[in-house]
Design an enzyme around this catalytic site. Structure first.
Site: not given
Lengths: 563, 563
Positions: A193, A367
């Site tokens: 990611d 994130h």
């Protein structure tokens, strides 16, 4: 020794945030990871949403063994209704994710023969030559997983969307042990990611938000209204916890918030003591300092509960009263900044004290930042690295991070959607490209984006449209009457009248000019467009879209009438 | 004792960033501070820019003594061409600001009889009952000033746009001494910049940028390309300084950057040793590590020099080569985020290393943060406070700051544009409102915003336009031919054909249905719109704008032809 190379084919999710989809292929087996949608940028006028082009999969549909979903955000599941209406491989998802997929399919009215299989962290499935294990990752939605994919070429680790939070609100810490063991064993490829690869340091823990919320609620003398993403169940949990601690009851407003809260309570992802949630009639009897309202609208969505409060919409069940504290526990998704700012301004204008990301830490995102990304790279120690989930700058920066922790630059691949990467045990190479157009969905139309249509919409949006009707006498090939003009979205009616009248004269002059017969449609068409376009530009510096309508009428008819 | 109250009438710049204009009125004397424009938000389709409504001034034009300008940014001077074409009071500005006003007037082709008077920090002018002194403030453009306005009611301090920087790049520190002395003497009213009232702490010094630029340039092995705002001369100076230090030469690209650099060098606001600026032919012979390019494009403006580099525009004088370092020394202005991100992505894609605000401190902004705002409040110690320059949330937060340093809440006025605040020596009150519409400028049209026109443009931008031509036989009142349909911006041509053919049938059926004569235009109009609108929505869930054109033709004419 593997007989084939491993193919990695991103179909979305690179250089375009939020349209995540990737194919993994070995011999005759294909596994797809995620199937997300993307919301259009402003210049894609009239487009509702974007989905990945699955031509690559359609051409190889007999090899497709399944679609594995990492978590339930729209950018990972939103294309499933479209994909599953064309192909029906089995889908694998954790419980919370699966619930959201079912809602999604139902909302779009899609019936599919595809089976929605339940998996859980720690479970393992075999799809052709791939064996896939699921591991927990901490992200901004419950039941998020990463994937360990055993392939004949080697082990592939897919991070899903993740952050590292040692003190999360729900029991959803990222499982490191397994990754560390794998790292020691040898991992062929890490797919990780990149969404926050720009941000130095660590993403703060959800604990920080808990402390801020606690302080805000303890200091608030009136009602506290908290808005966040409906799927951010851990934040909802924090609000419930703070409510319990301070003797407040929670009123939930907004359809999606209510639906997800109810589903999360039923499935155990959210826990709340009995009686903490209050009904509207109870709300009305409670003192203001005994209330927390949990609301949709964190992105300033025009029809959301919070925006209706901000606009004093009379149909809103809650009206802002001076002394309210509004907490916007979210950050605007790129593109929504103006809507959120406008909502904040309106709330302040009504006397609320608004607390948002810029003034206090009322939100942490889901994130990992740079240090977390490096930690994952260092734990997994992959031979090859492919940054995923991000725009090109995020992928580039993530590649630099990988390089900084010792992965050779030749083993790092910053891919574009559609690139076909082939990996052997010792080397990798982009061997080709597959077709990846932008597939847009507008109402019930699904197809490629037509540049001409978009260009016309852009022109129409600026200066509107001018329809010019020219009646030509079929007998003598001359104008049968003065040209007529109708406009929409052009200029203000007051000023328009004089200009339109002059415009009719301009068309008249242009067509009468050289005494040529007006029987050539293309001639009339071009003359009308050119003369009027030039006239409007000279007069007011605007360029509306001009549509000439040319009609032939009989000479005998003296009563031509055009509106 | 004053015989009148002091009136403060904001005409722009409150609750709408960047359209700053304010009237100060005492008896028969009015002084205006700034005359800025504002760029439209996305939903204002086809609007070029917005300017303040000056009806209040037009109604009192004989009392208008002058317009005083604080600095040369568009949101403070951009409306002058429009204002000065209607009224011509004397204008007062510092040298750099005056240069920019002259450019602005020239660009818009405005000739005015208004005199542009030169003032400087420390100078003093008298306009009716007002005596105005100018003091230096540090902001992101040279020659910015704040105002000390002596009025019969008391002293008014106007901050202009300001930050506090003890180590600025140019000699433009904010002058505190005078303010502190005034504070001791007694100030009636402070009007202060609220743009960054959201941000805790202090705005970092320009020194921080100098250090970052120095490090980036010393580490860069290839060319360094720096982009920033053309008017940010202090940043330009830093680039020159760093170039000199590291033995690089500077190539300037982009019209506005070149113009302002040239003007600033001529007027002494920018200093550069001879020979540091290089020409294109010299640039081509220099090694890459001897070059800094200073470029426009920090906001991702589509035709700017940097964006043309990013897009490999063949007409660009500079093409990106791998190894280039691009420094975006600016932050995106709200609304430009997507353009800047796209530019950054394209630059990375071409192999440049891009350094921007999120990854390193390559920019500091020009407005004071919370601690600076409190410092100004504490120095000036005003009796009354009006936050200016900001959206409503900024004004509200600035009001809270004022309250936190001890100004009584009753003495703080969070105004809306158009509010008329009257101040006496001991009390103040909003006594009324003046007309403040949004005046929009589209091409050469200047007027109020027509909601209907905007709504039509919005509809047109989504699904385009469908023009339906219906020819009615004048003899029998029946259709003379099959209805014709032309579209623009509707749907893709491929799919469109079948749908359009069906649409013609739908109109035909709707009009033939009840055998009514088609001589009533409104009946035909409504029938066409309703039937087709319904049809398109059912078929594809889209709602194009439908424009019926009804033409009467003679029954004798068997050759009706409509395109």
């Amino acid at each position: 020794m593997p007989t084939h190379k491993l193919r990695i084919v991103p179909l979305g999710g690179l250089a375009e945030i939020g349209k995540n989809m990737m194919a993994l292929e070995y011999g005759n087996d294909i596994v797809v990871i995620d199937a997300g949608l993307m919301f259009p940028s402003e210049e894609m006028l009239g487009v509702d949403l974007l989905i990945p082009d699955i031509s690559y999969l359609l051409a190889r549909r007999k090899n497709l063994r399944g679609i594995v979903i990492t978590h339930g955000h729209e950018d990972h599941i939103g294309a499933l209704p479209y994909v599953l209406s064309r192909i029906a491989p089995p889908v694998y998802a954790t419980r919370f994710t699966r619930e959201l997929i079912m809602v999604e399919l139902k909302q779009r009215g899609v019936k599919t023969s595809a089976k929605l299989n339940l998996v859980s962290p720690g479970s393992r499935i075999t799809l052709g030559k791939f064996t896939i294990e699921f591991f927990s990752v901490c992200h901004s939605i419950p039941d998020s997983v990463g994937l360990v994919i055993h392939t004949p070429v080697g082990i592939v680790v897919h991070s899903g969307d993740f952050k590292i939070d040692h003190t999360p609100a729900l029991s959803e810490a990222t499982n490191f042990n397994q990754l560390a063991l794998l790292g020691a064993k040898g991992v062929l490829l890490l797919l990780s990611d990149s969404t926050y690869a720009e941000l130095p340091g660590y993403t703060p823990s959800e604990q920080v938000v808990r402390d801020t919320l606690d302080r805000i609620v303890s200091e608030a003398k009136g009602r506290v209204i908290v808005t966040t993403f409906a799927s951010l169940v851990s934040r909802m949990q924090q609000v419930f916890d703070v409510a319990v601690k301070h003797g407040r009851r929670v009123f939930i407003v907004g359809r999606s918030m209510k639906e997800i809260a109810s589903m999360a309570l039923k499935t155990g992802y959210l826990t709340a003591p009995p009686g903490i949630i209050c009904r509207l009639d109870e709300l009305k009897t409670l003192p203001h300092n005994r209330v927390i309202v949990l609301s949709t609208g964190s992105q300033g969505e025009p029809t959301s509960a919070l925006v209706r409060m901000a606009n004093r919409d009379p149909s809103s069940r809650i009206q802002i009263i001076p002394g309210d504290t509004v907490v916007i526990s979210a950050t605007p998704i790129p593109g929504n900044e103006a809507l959120v700012s406008k909502t904040t301004d309106s709330l302040f204008h009504q006397g609320a004290n608004v607390i948002y990301d810029k003034v206090a830490q009322v939100h942490v995102h889901g994130h990992g930042s740079q240090e977390e990304l490096k930690l994952l790279l260092s734990l997994v120690k992959p031979k090859f690295f492919v940054p995923i989930h991000g725009e090109y700058r995020h992928l580039s920066l993530h590649a630099s991070l990988a390089s900084s922790v010792g992965i050779p630059e030749d083993n790092i691949f910053v891919l574009d959607n559609g690139d076909i990467l082939e990996l052997g045990q010792d080397s990798g190479k982009v061997v080709g490209r597959t077709r990846v157009g932008v597939i847009y969905v507008s109402g019930m139309i699904t197809g490629e984006l037509n540049a001409g249509v978009l260009r016309d919409r852009k022109l129409l949006s600026r200066d509107g449209v001018v329809v010019v009707t020219v009646a030509v006498d079929a007998g003598n090939g001359r104008l049968a009457e003065r040209p007529r003009i109708v406009t929409r979205g052009f200029i203000d009616t007051g000023e328009e009248q004089k200009l339109i009248e002059k415009g009719r004269d301009v068309v008249l002059a242009a067509l009468d000019h050289d005494k040529r017969r007006l029987s050539e449609p293309s001639f009339v068409d071009a003359r009308v467009k050119d003369s009027l376009s030039k006239f409007f530009y000279e007069q007011i510096h605007r360029r509306p879209v001009i549509i000439p309508v040319v009609v032939e009428v009989s000479a005998k008819n003296s009563e031509v009438s055009t509106r």
